[in-house]
Design an enzyme around this catalytic site. Structure first.
Site, PDB file in Angstrom:
ATOM      1  N   ARG A  64      47.955  26.382  44.867  1.00 46.92           N
ATOM      2  CA  ARG A  64      48.221  26.403  43.414  1.00 46.92           C
ATOM      3  C   ARG A  64      48.287  24.963  42.901  1.00 46.92           C
ATOM      4  O   ARG A  64      48.103  24.007  43.660  1.00 46.92           O
ATOM      5  CB  ARG A  64      49.534  27.146  43.144  1.00 46.92           C
ATOM      6  CG  ARG A  64      50.731  26.369  43.615  1.00 46.92           C
ATOM      7  CD  ARG A  64      52.046  27.067  43.313  1.00 46.92           C
ATOM      8  NE  ARG A  64      53.140  26.132  43.477  1.00 46.92           N
ATOM      9  CZ  ARG A  64      54.403  26.459  43.630  1.00 46.92           C
ATOM     10  NH1 ARG A  64      54.747  27.722  43.644  1.00 46.92           N
ATOM     11  NH2 ARG A  64      55.338  25.540  43.749  1.00 46.92           N
ATOM     12  N   ASP A 101      48.147  26.017  53.047  1.00 45.57           N
ATOM     13  CA  ASP A 101      49.384  26.126  52.273  1.00 45.57           C
ATOM     14  C   ASP A 101      50.310  27.120  52.968  1.00 45.57           C
ATOM     15  O   ASP A 101      49.863  27.944  53.779  1.00 45.57           O
ATOM     16  CB  ASP A 101      49.107  26.610  50.827  1.00 45.57           C
ATOM     17  CG  ASP A 101      50.176  26.145  49.829  1.00 45.57           C
ATOM     18  OD1 ASP A 101      51.370  26.408  50.081  1.00 45.57           O
ATOM     19  OD2 ASP A 101      49.836  25.516  48.824  1.00 45.57           O
ATOM     20  N   ASP A 132      51.526  24.890  57.684  1.00 45.16           N
ATOM     21  CA  ASP A 132      52.755  24.150  57.398  1.00 45.16           C
ATOM     22  C   ASP A 132      52.480  22.708  57.822  1.00 45.16           C
ATOM     23  O   ASP A 132      52.263  22.440  59.015  1.00 45.16           O
ATOM     24  CB  ASP A 132      53.907  24.762  58.211  1.00 45.16           C
ATOM     25  CG  ASP A 132      55.211  24.007  58.007  1.00 45.16           C
ATOM     26  OD1 ASP A 132      55.188  22.877  57.471  1.00 45.16           O
ATOM     27  OD2 ASP A 132      56.259  24.544  58.411  1.00 45.16           O
ATOM     28  N   VAL A 133      52.492  21.785  56.870  1.00 48.91           N
ATOM     29  CA  VAL A 133      52.078  20.409  57.175  1.00 48.91           C
ATOM     30  C   VAL A 133      53.013  19.682  58.134  1.00 48.91           C
ATOM     31  O   VAL A 133      52.671  18.607  58.627  1.00 48.91           O
ATOM     32  CB  VAL A 133      51.909  19.555  55.889  1.00 48.91           C
ATOM     33  CG1 VAL A 133      50.744  20.043  55.058  1.00 48.91           C
ATOM     34  CG2 VAL A 133      53.197  19.492  55.072  1.00 48.91           C
ATOM     35  N   ASN A 184      48.194  16.638  49.805  1.00 54.72           N
ATOM     36  CA  ASN A 184      48.727  17.055  48.504  1.00 54.72           C
ATOM     37  C   ASN A 184      50.029  17.852  48.616  1.00 54.72           C
ATOM     38  O   ASN A 184      50.821  17.880  47.679  1.00 54.72           O
ATOM     39  CB  ASN A 184      47.643  17.880  47.805  1.00 54.72           C
ATOM     40  CG  ASN A 184      48.144  18.623  46.596  1.00 54.72           C
ATOM     41  OD1 ASN A 184      48.329  18.033  45.545  1.00 54.72           O
ATOM     42  ND2 ASN A 184      48.378  19.928  46.748  1.00 54.72           N
ATOM     43  N   TYR A 240      63.157  12.542  47.357  1.00 59.62           N
ATOM     44  CA  TYR A 240      61.736  12.625  46.970  1.00 59.62           C
ATOM     45  C   TYR A 240      61.143  11.221  46.836  1.00 59.62           C
ATOM     46  O   TYR A 240      60.075  10.930  47.378  1.00 59.62           O
ATOM     47  CB  TYR A 240      61.660  13.382  45.642  1.00 59.62           C
ATOM     48  CG  TYR A 240      60.272  13.618  45.103  1.00 59.62           C
ATOM     49  CD1 TYR A 240      59.452  14.600  45.660  1.00 59.62           C
ATOM     50  CD2 TYR A 240      59.781  12.882  44.021  1.00 59.62           C
ATOM     51  CE1 TYR A 240      58.169  14.828  45.148  1.00 59.62           C
ATOM     52  CE2 TYR A 240      58.516  13.109  43.507  1.00 59.62           C
ATOM     53  CZ  TYR A 240      57.720  14.092  44.069  1.00 59.62           C
ATOM     54  OH  TYR A 240      56.458  14.328  43.565  1.00 59.62           O
ATOM     55  N   LYS A 250      57.814   9.239  48.546  1.00 58.37           N
ATOM     56  CA  LYS A 250      56.648   8.857  47.755  1.00 58.37           C
ATOM     57  C   LYS A 250      56.395   7.345  47.815  1.00 58.37           C
ATOM     58  O   LYS A 250      55.261   6.892  47.734  1.00 58.37           O
ATOM     59  CB  LYS A 250      56.803   9.348  46.311  1.00 58.37           C
ATOM     60  CG  LYS A 250      56.815  10.898  46.200  1.00 58.37           C
ATOM     61  CD  LYS A 250      55.530  11.533  46.740  1.00 58.37           C
ATOM     62  CE  LYS A 250      55.449  13.024  46.516  1.00 58.37           C
ATOM     63  NZ  LYS A 250      54.189  13.610  47.010  1.00 58.37           N
ATOM     64  N   THR A 253      52.832  21.780  36.404  1.00 57.58           N
ATOM     65  CA  THR A 253      52.643  22.751  37.488  1.00 57.58           C
ATOM     66  C   THR A 253      54.003  23.393  37.754  1.00 57.58           C
ATOM     67  O   THR A 253      55.013  22.987  37.178  1.00 57.58           O
ATOM     68  CB  THR A 253      52.147  22.073  38.788  1.00 57.58           C
ATOM     69  OG1 THR A 253      53.190  21.208  39.261  1.00 57.58           O
ATOM     70  CG2 THR A 253      50.874  21.265  38.573  1.00 57.58           C
TER      71      THR A 253
HETATM   72  P1  NDP Z   1      53.043  22.682  43.484  1.00 56.76           P
HETATM   73  O1  NDP Z   1      54.449  22.930  43.865  1.00 56.76           O
HETATM   74  O2  NDP Z   1      52.332  23.637  42.617  1.00 56.76           O
HETATM   75  O3  NDP Z   1      52.138  22.420  44.780  1.00 56.76           O
HETATM   76  C1  NDP Z   1      52.649  21.977  46.008  1.00 56.76           C
HETATM   77  C2  NDP Z   1      52.228  22.966  47.063  1.00 56.76           C
HETATM   78  O4  NDP Z   1      52.633  22.474  48.374  1.00 56.76           O
HETATM   79  C3  NDP Z   1      52.918  24.329  46.876  1.00 56.76           C
HETATM   80  O5  NDP Z   1      52.002  25.368  47.009  1.00 56.76           O
HETATM   81  C4  NDP Z   1      53.939  24.305  47.994  1.00 56.76           C
HETATM   82  O6  NDP Z   1      54.405  25.575  48.418  1.00 56.76           O
HETATM   83  C5  NDP Z   1      53.163  23.578  49.073  1.00 56.76           C
HETATM   84  N1  NDP Z   1      53.991  23.220  50.215  1.00 56.76           N
HETATM   85  C6  NDP Z   1      55.321  22.966  50.235  1.00 56.76           C
HETATM   86  N2  NDP Z   1      55.729  22.744  51.496  1.00 56.76           N
HETATM   87  C7  NDP Z   1      54.643  22.856  52.289  1.00 56.76           C
HETATM   88  C8  NDP Z   1      54.436  22.747  53.683  1.00 56.76           C
HETATM   89  N3  NDP Z   1      55.432  22.476  54.536  1.00 56.76           N
HETATM   90  N4  NDP Z   1      53.184  22.928  54.162  1.00 56.76           N
HETATM   91  C9  NDP Z   1      52.150  23.227  53.319  1.00 56.76           C
HETATM   92  N5  NDP Z   1      52.294  23.362  51.993  1.00 56.76           N
HETATM   93  C10 NDP Z   1      53.527  23.171  51.475  1.00 56.76           C
HETATM   94  O7  NDP Z   1      53.077  21.240  42.732  1.00 56.76           O
HETATM   95  P2  NDP Z   1      51.930  20.190  42.355  1.00 56.76           P
HETATM   96  O8  NDP Z   1      50.580  20.794  42.460  1.00 56.76           O
HETATM   97  O9  NDP Z   1      52.333  19.554  41.109  1.00 56.76           O
HETATM   98  O10 NDP Z   1      52.125  19.110  43.537  1.00 56.76           O
HETATM   99  C11 NDP Z   1      51.066  18.533  44.264  1.00 56.76           C
HETATM  100  C12 NDP Z   1      51.483  17.131  44.700  1.00 56.76           C
HETATM  101  O11 NDP Z   1      51.660  16.301  43.543  1.00 56.76           O
HETATM  102  C13 NDP Z   1      52.806  17.073  45.461  1.00 56.76           C
HETATM  103  O12 NDP Z   1      52.691  16.173  46.543  1.00 56.76           O
HETATM  104  C14 NDP Z   1      53.778  16.531  44.431  1.00 56.76           C
HETATM  105  O13 NDP Z   1      54.854  15.853  45.032  1.00 56.76           O
HETATM  106  C15 NDP Z   1      52.879  15.590  43.659  1.00 56.76           C
HETATM  107  N6  NDP Z   1      53.376  15.271  42.312  1.00 56.76           N
HETATM  108  C16 NDP Z   1      53.619  16.265  41.379  1.00 56.76           C
HETATM  109  C17 NDP Z   1      54.066  15.934  40.123  1.00 56.76           C
HETATM  110  C18 NDP Z   1      54.338  16.964  39.067  1.00 56.76           C
HETATM  111  O14 NDP Z   1      54.941  16.599  38.035  1.00 56.76           O
HETATM  112  N7  NDP Z   1      53.925  18.210  39.210  1.00 56.76           N
HETATM  113  C19 NDP Z   1      54.307  14.532  39.768  1.00 56.76           C
HETATM  114  C20 NDP Z   1      54.012  13.582  40.797  1.00 56.76           C
HETATM  115  C21 NDP Z   1      53.549  13.949  42.020  1.00 56.76           C
HETATM  116  P3  NDP Z   1      55.955  26.054  48.055  1.00 56.76           P
HETATM  117  O15 NDP Z   1      55.954  26.421  46.626  1.00 56.76           O
HETATM  118  O16 NDP Z   1      56.213  27.184  48.960  1.00 56.76           O
HETATM  119  O17 NDP Z   1      56.855  24.882  48.316  1.00 56.76           O
END
Ligand code: NDP
Length: 244
Positions: free
Chosen positions: A16, A37, A60-61, A87, A152, A156, A187
Site C-alpha cells: 500500500r 510486505d 518481514d524485512v 520502503n 523513528y 531515518k 498514506t
Molecule cells: P505505509 O504504512 O502505507 O507503508 C509502509 C508499509 O510497510 C506498510 O504496508 C507496512 O505494513 C509495511 N511494513 C511494516 N513493517 C514491515 C515489516 N517488518 N516487513 C515488511 N513490511 C513492513 O506508509 P508509507 O507508504 O507512507 O511509508 C513508506 C515509507 O515512507 C516508510 O519507510 C516511511 O517511514 C516513509 N515515510 C513516510 C512518510 C509519510 O508521511 N507517510 C514521511 C516520510 C517517510 P503494516 O501496516 O503492517 O505496518
C-alpha cells in the site's frame, strides 16, 4: 516512456501507500515488480490488479530468510534484478520519555536493520544483472529534528549514513545507492495523527499541503532509472519545503 522495459524491481513494504504507487508506475513503464510486505491481503490484491508482471510475497524485512526468498522471486520473474526500494517502515510516534526500549528497538529492527539486510541481500543478484540502483526511503525526520519521533528519527538518520557508506562500497560494482526524504505524505502512516497534530504539522510546511504517494514515487523512479546514472550517495527531499 518505458524506462523499465523488462527490468525487475523489488519493493519492500509495497502492499500500500508509496510502495504501491511505485509498483503501479514501474509496471506501467514496462517493468516487473516483486512486492514484499507483511500485509498479505492488500499485497495479493495489488499483484492481481497489476497482472503477470507483478508478484507479491509475504516478507518481514527483519528476517534474512524472507529477503533471500524475495530476491529469488525477483530473479525468477526474469529480466534481472535492477532495483531495490527499501520502503518498508513503521512510525509509532512517542516523545523521548514515553519511548521504552522495546519500542525503540522495534523501530531499529524494521526501519534500520531491514534496510541493511535488504542492501546485503540484493547485491549478488544485481551483480549478475550487470548493476543496479538501490533507493532507501528515509524521511525529513532523517534531516532535522522531528516532534515525538526519537525512535523513528534515529532510524531515518541512520539510513542517510548507511546510504552514503553503501554508495562508496558498491560503486565499483555498478550499483548506485541514494536516499529519498519525504515530508508528510497522505498514506495510512499519518492517519494516526490527531487533527490538532495535523494542523500544527501543516502549518510548518512552506507549500501548506501534504504530498501524495505519486509525488514521491516519481522521484524514486528517477533514481531507479538510468536518468540518474551519475548519482550515488545523494539525498533528495520530497517535502514541500519542510526541511528548508
Ligand atoms: P505505509 O504504512 O502505507 O507503508 C509502509 C508499509 O510497510 C506498510 O504496508 C507496512 O505494513 C509495511 N511494513 C511494516 N513493517 C514491515 C515489516 N517488518 N516487513 C515488511 N513490511 C513492513 O506508509 P508509507 O507508504 O507512507 O511509508 C513508506 C515509507 O515512507 C516508510 O519507510 C516511511 O517511514 C516513509 N515515510 C513516510 C512518510 C509519510 O508521511 N507517510 C514521511 C516520510 C517517510 P503494516 O501496516 O503492517 O505496518
Amino acid at each position: 516512456m518505458a524506462r523499465f522495459s523488462g527490468r525487475t524491481v523489488l519493493i519492500s513494504g509495497g502492499a500500500r501507500g508509496q510502495g504501491a504507487a511505485e509498483a503501479r508506475m514501474i509496471v506501467a513503464e514496462g517493468g516487473r515488480v516483486v512486492i514484499g510486505d507483511v500485509l498479505e491481503e492488500q499485497g495479493r490484491g495489488l499483484a492481481q490488479e497489476l497482472g503477470p508482471n507483478c508478484v507479491f510475497l509475504r516478507q518481514d524485512v527483519t528476517q534474512e530468510t524472507d529477503w533471500a526468498a524475495a530476491v529469488a522471486a525477483a530473479e525468477k520473474l526474469g529480466g534481472g534484478l535492477h532495483g531495490l526500494v527499501n520502503n518498508a517502515g513503521i512510525y509509532i510516534p512517542k516523545p523521548l520519555m514515553e519511548t521504552d526500549k522495546a519500542l525503540f528497538e522495534r523501530h531499529l529492527a524494521v526501519n534500520q536493520t531491514g534496510c541493511f539486510l535488504g542492501m546485503r541481500a540484493v547485491v549478488p543478484a544485481m551483480e549478475r544483472a550487470g548493476g543496479g540502483s538501490i533507493v532507501n526511503i528515509s524521511s525529513t525526520a532523517g534531516l532535522r529534528g522531528s516532534p515525538q519521533a526519537i525512535a523513528y528519527s534515529s532510524t531515518k538518520w541512520a539510513l542517510r549514513g548507511m546510504t552514503k557508506a553503501a554508495a562508496i562500497d558498491l560503486a565499483r560494482l555498478g550499483i548506485r545507492v541514494n536516499s529519498v526524504h519525504p515530508g508528510p505524505i497522505e498514506t495510512d502512516m499519518i492517519g494516526i495523527w490527531t487533527n490538532e497534530h495535523r494542523a500544527k504539522r501543516l502549518g510548518s510546511i512552506p507549500m501548506q499541503r501534504t504530498g501524495t504517494a505519486e509525488e514521491v514515487a516519481r522521484v524514486v523512479l528517477f533514481l531507479l532509472s538510468e536518468e540518474s546514472a551519475y548519482m550515488t550517495g545523494a539525498e533528495l527531499s520530497v517535502d514541500g519545503g519542510v526541511s528548508l
